[in-house]
Design a protein around this motif. Structure first.
Motif, mmCIF file in Angstrom:
data_model
loop_
_atom_site.group_PDB
_atom_site.id
_atom_site.type_symbol
_atom_site.label_atom_id
_atom_site.label_comp_id
_atom_site.label_asym_id
_atom_site.label_seq_id
_atom_site.Cartn_x
_atom_site.Cartn_y
_atom_site.Cartn_z
ATOM 1 N N PHE A 187 0.836 -1.191 0.000
ATOM 2 C CA PHE A 187 0.000 0.000 0.000
ATOM 3 C C PHE A 187 0.879 1.252 0.000
ATOM 4 O O PHE A 187 1.952 1.262 0.617
ATOM 5 C CB PHE A 187 -0.913 0.047 1.237
ATOM 6 N N GLN A 188 0.400 2.283 -0.682
ATOM 7 C CA GLN A 188 1.010 3.605 -0.585
ATOM 8 C C GLN A 188 0.263 4.381 0.490
ATOM 9 O O GLN A 188 -0.961 4.519 0.424
ATOM 10 C CB GLN A 188 0.935 4.350 -1.921
ATOM 11 N N VAL A 189 0.994 4.884 1.480
ATOM 12 C CA VAL A 189 0.396 5.528 2.646
ATOM 13 C C VAL A 189 0.865 6.976 2.699
ATOM 14 O O VAL A 189 2.074 7.254 2.627
ATOM 15 C CB VAL A 189 0.782 4.795 3.948
ATOM 16 N N ARG A 190 -0.087 7.901 2.841
ATOM 17 C CA ARG A 190 0.217 9.319 3.017
ATOM 18 C C ARG A 190 -0.612 9.854 4.176
ATOM 19 O O ARG A 190 -1.787 9.493 4.302
ATOM 20 C CB ARG A 190 -0.102 10.112 1.745
ATOM 21 N N HIS A 191 0.009 10.688 4.991
ATOM 22 C CA HIS A 191 -0.749 11.321 6.074
ATOM 23 C C HIS A 191 -0.260 12.751 6.259
ATOM 24 O O HIS A 191 0.878 13.103 5.911
ATOM 25 C CB HIS A 191 -0.618 10.524 7.383
ATOM 26 N N ALA A 192 -1.136 13.592 6.807
ATOM 27 C CA ALA A 192 -0.833 15.012 6.995
ATOM 28 C C ALA A 192 -1.657 15.533 8.161
ATOM 29 O O ALA A 192 -2.674 14.933 8.554
ATOM 30 C CB ALA A 192 -1.131 15.809 5.719
ATOM 31 N N ALA A 193 -1.220 16.664 8.723
ATOM 32 C CA ALA A 193 -1.927 17.303 9.833
ATOM 33 C C ALA A 193 -3.086 18.134 9.299
ATOM 34 O O ALA A 193 -3.025 18.701 8.206
ATOM 35 C CB ALA A 193 -0.967 18.176 10.636
ATOM 36 N N LEU A 194 -4.169 18.221 10.105
ATOM 37 C CA LEU A 194 -5.343 19.018 9.760
ATOM 38 C C LEU A 194 -5.691 19.935 10.920
ATOM 39 O O LEU A 194 -5.334 19.669 12.068
ATOM 40 C CB LEU A 194 -6.544 18.111 9.469
ATOM 41 N N ARG A 195 -6.400 21.020 10.607
ATOM 42 C CA ARG A 195 -6.957 21.904 11.636
ATOM 43 C C ARG A 195 -8.371 22.276 11.239
ATOM 44 O O ARG A 195 -8.631 22.667 10.101
ATOM 45 C CB ARG A 195 -6.122 23.171 11.825
ATOM 46 N N SER A 196 -9.299 22.124 12.187
ATOM 47 C CA SER A 196 -10.695 22.466 11.954
ATOM 48 C C SER A 196 -11.288 22.976 13.249
ATOM 49 O O SER A 196 -11.217 22.302 14.277
ATOM 50 C CB SER A 196 -11.473 21.238 11.454
ATOM 51 N N GLY A 197 -11.883 24.178 13.185
ATOM 52 C CA GLY A 197 -12.467 24.764 14.389
ATOM 53 C C GLY A 197 -11.460 25.039 15.476
ATOM 54 O O GLY A 197 -11.806 24.987 16.661
ATOM 55 N N GLY A 198 -10.228 25.342 15.102
ATOM 56 C CA GLY A 198 -9.191 25.604 16.085
ATOM 57 C C GLY A 198 -8.592 24.359 16.709
ATOM 58 O O GLY A 198 -7.759 24.466 17.609
ATOM 59 N N ARG A 199 -8.999 23.191 16.259
ATOM 60 C CA ARG A 199 -8.504 21.948 16.823
ATOM 61 C C ARG A 199 -7.717 21.189 15.764
ATOM 62 O O ARG A 199 -7.990 21.301 14.567
ATOM 63 C CB ARG A 199 -9.658 21.077 17.335
ATOM 64 N N GLY A 200 -6.753 20.408 16.235
ATOM 65 C CA GLY A 200 -5.918 19.646 15.322
ATOM 66 C C GLY A 200 -6.566 18.335 14.918
ATOM 67 O O GLY A 200 -7.598 17.914 15.461
ATOM 68 N N GLY A 201 -5.962 17.674 13.943
ATOM 69 C CA GLY A 201 -6.450 16.390 13.461
ATOM 70 C C GLY A 201 -5.426 15.785 12.517
ATOM 71 O O GLY A 201 -4.378 16.374 12.226
ATOM 72 N N ARG A 202 -5.725 14.601 12.014
ATOM 73 C CA ARG A 202 -4.818 13.906 11.097
ATOM 74 C C ARG A 202 -5.625 13.342 9.935
ATOM 75 O O ARG A 202 -6.735 12.824 10.110
ATOM 76 C CB ARG A 202 -4.078 12.769 11.812
ATOM 77 N N LEU A 203 -5.023 13.433 8.733
ATOM 78 C CA LEU A 203 -5.604 12.855 7.519
ATOM 79 C C LEU A 203 -4.728 11.693 7.080
ATOM 80 O O LEU A 203 -3.500 11.834 6.983
ATOM 81 C CB LEU A 203 -5.693 13.900 6.409
ATOM 82 N N LEU A 204 -5.336 10.564 6.797
ATOM 83 C CA LEU A 204 -4.616 9.367 6.348
ATOM 84 C C LEU A 204 -5.249 8.870 5.053
ATOM 85 O O LEU A 204 -6.468 8.665 4.986
ATOM 86 C CB LEU A 204 -4.683 8.267 7.421
ATOM 87 N N VAL A 205 -4.411 8.688 4.025
ATOM 88 C CA VAL A 205 -4.869 8.192 2.723
ATOM 89 C C VAL A 205 -4.081 6.924 2.410
ATOM 90 O O VAL A 205 -2.845 6.929 2.438
ATOM 91 C CB VAL A 205 -4.673 9.240 1.605
ATOM 92 N N VAL A 206 -4.795 5.844 2.096
ATOM 93 C CA VAL A 206 -4.184 4.540 1.836
ATOM 94 C C VAL A 206 -4.599 4.087 0.442
ATOM 95 O O VAL A 206 -5.807 3.999 0.150
ATOM 96 C CB VAL A 206 -4.610 3.492 2.887
ATOM 97 N N ASN A 207 -3.625 3.807 -0.405
ATOM 98 C CA ASN A 207 -3.888 3.384 -1.780
ATOM 99 C C ASN A 207 -3.274 2.003 -2.008
ATOM 100 O O ASN A 207 -2.093 1.789 -1.728
ATOM 101 C CB ASN A 207 -3.294 4.382 -2.778
ATOM 102 N N ASP A 208 -4.073 1.082 -2.509
ATOM 103 C CA ASP A 208 -3.614 -0.293 -2.750
ATOM 104 C C ASP A 208 -2.850 -0.333 -4.069
ATOM 105 O O ASP A 208 -3.430 -0.555 -5.141
ATOM 106 C CB ASP A 208 -4.818 -1.234 -2.787
ATOM 107 N N VAL A 209 -1.534 -0.094 -4.022
ATOM 108 C CA VAL A 209 -0.729 -0.112 -5.247
ATOM 109 C C VAL A 209 -0.517 -1.542 -5.729
ATOM 110 O O VAL A 209 -0.275 -1.769 -6.916
ATOM 111 C CB VAL A 209 0.627 0.581 -5.024
#
Length: 443
Positions: A187-209
């Motif tokens: 799998f190809q895995v990508r993740h990045a930080a997010l902010r919404s409403g003044g709060r943090g979060g994480r985005l994770l995208v997984v692609n079955d290569v």
């Protein structure tokens, strides 16, 4: 003074007018009778009360309207509109304009959200959104298929409970082996930080290569098997037919007088087809076993001159001319580049009716070799560089494919187009110049 303030001030003065008039009457001409004074006082009080009620309604009721409009906006109902005019007409107009703008923005937001949802649903990649505590807040259908569970059971679970914590702790962009509840693979895995409403979060995208690679591999095998099957059948069919004919001929008793000639021609056909099949398999081996280039400083003009003087097929009938130009030194594998040039020149010689011209020139940061002929030009096909595709009788169909493979291994390329100035084809091979010095020094 604004219009509303003028109305409030005027109404307040009007409410006070009866009392002022009564006081003025008592001062200027006081009644002799006490009962008359009480009557005057009662009339002034009643008139003041009536005017106060009128002023109250005149000021408070428009404020109730404004409060209702603002309450509707706060609740998200942007369809209400106030009647313009009255003491607060300008304010009502502004609130109506605000409600209309908010309604348009909400409609645009809903359309964008709907489009985003459709896009996430159509993605083959799994998308996971976590809050600041790394608990799952959003996922698309592909992510749900990876986790192989119902959506309502997944929301609120932590990344560790879902088995995704290791992916979030790794590099931001990586290709790794991983086992999900539904399947395992690459799998190809990508993740990045997010902010919404003044709060943090994480985005994770997984692609079955792995699945994509398997599909490409399957398609490549299917194309290869079609080509191999076509070429092998083209050779085996006449061999099988001729072998059957010779077997029938050998079974005759007595043998016909010309049986030797028949056997000789039949064996010649079998030999020719077997040789064609051997040449085809040899050409395939060249494409499959091309080694990495061994780079060294190569004078491309000198190499092209040697190729132009080679006794290629039909080169005795077609003159190959190398035009004058500056020396061009590239970092390349001389044997491989020579083979690529031989293939291009041989194609031009086979197609030309007269002279074949080879010229070299510098084009930006690359060396360009052009092979020009006066033949019929390239065929109108998108398969010119597809291995084993050929329009020449007896051609192997690997010349252009091998030339492009060699050029791309050196960071260059090959193109074949029709000439613009006259009839014929123009083949171009280019190689980068900037790596020549560094590679030569390293060797």
């Amino acid at each position: 003074m604004p219009r509303f303030e003028r109305r409030v001030l005027g109404g307040a003065l009007l409410v006070a007018a009866p009392a002022l008039l009564a006081v003025l009457a008592l001062v200027l001409q006081p009644p002799a009778d006490a009962a008359a004074r009480w009557v005057l006082f009662a009339a002034a009080a009643a008139l003041t009360a009536a005017l106060a009620r009128w002023q109250y309604r005149r000021v408070v009721f428009p404020l109730y309207t404004l409060a209702g409009l603002l309450e509707a906006l706060r609740e998200g109902d942007y369809s209400l509109r106030g009647v313009q005019g009255g003491v607060l007409g300008d304010v009502v107009y502004d609130i109506n304009a605000l409600a209309e703008r908010l309604q348009k923005e909400r409609l645009a937001f809903e359309e964008s959200t709907h489009l985003l949802g459709k896009t996430l649903a159509a993605l083959d990649s799994g998308v996971f959104v976590f809050d600041e505590a790394l608990r799952l807040r959003l996922l698309n259908p592909a992510g749900q298929r990876l986790l192989d569970a119902e959506r309502h059971r997944l929301f609120g679970l932590s990344a560790a409970e879902l088995g995704l914590a290791g992916l979030l702790d790794g590099p931001a962009d990586q290709v790794t082996m991983h086992t999900f509840p539904s399947r395992s693979g690459r799998f190809q895995v990508r993740h990045a930080a997010l902010r919404s409403g003044g709060r943090g979060g994480r985005l994770l995208v997984v692609n079955d290569v792995g699945r994509v690679l398997r599909e490409e591999e399957r398609a490549a095998w299917q194309r290869l098997l079609r080509v191999l099957g076509h070429e092998v059948n083209n050779s085996l069919a006449p061999i099988q037919s001729m072998a059957g004919t010779l077997a029938t001929l050998a079974a005759r008793e007595p043998l016909p007088e010309d049986w030797r000639e028949d056997f000789r021609s039949g064996l010649e056909v079998i030999g020719n087809r077997a040789g064609a099949l051997a040449r085809f398999l040899t050409g395939y081996g060249k494409l499959a076993r091309l080694p990495p280039p061994q780079r060294a400083a190569v004078d491309l003009r000198e190499l092209a001159g040697k190729v132009a003087r080679l006794p290629l097929a039909r080169s005795a009938e077609r003159r190959v001319t190398l035009e004058e130009g500056e020396p061009l030194v590239v970092a390349a594998d001389a044997d491989q580049v020579a083979q690529a040039l031989i293939n291009l020149v041989q194609n031009a010689v086979d197609a030309a009716s007269g002279e074949v011209r080879v010229r070299l020139r510098r084009q930006g940061g690359r060396a360009l070799v052009e092979v020009e002929d006066d033949g019929p030009g390239p065929p109108p096909s998108d398969n010119l560089f597809v291995p084993f595709f050929t329009t020449k009788p007896g051609g192997s169909g690997i010349g252009l494919a091998l030339a492009r493979q060699i050029a791309e291994a050196h960071g260059g390329g090959v193109a074949l187009t029709a000439r613009e100035d006259a009839r014929g084809a123009l083949a171009r091979l280019w190689l980068p110049l900037e790596t020549a010095a560094g590679s030569a020094a390293g060797d």
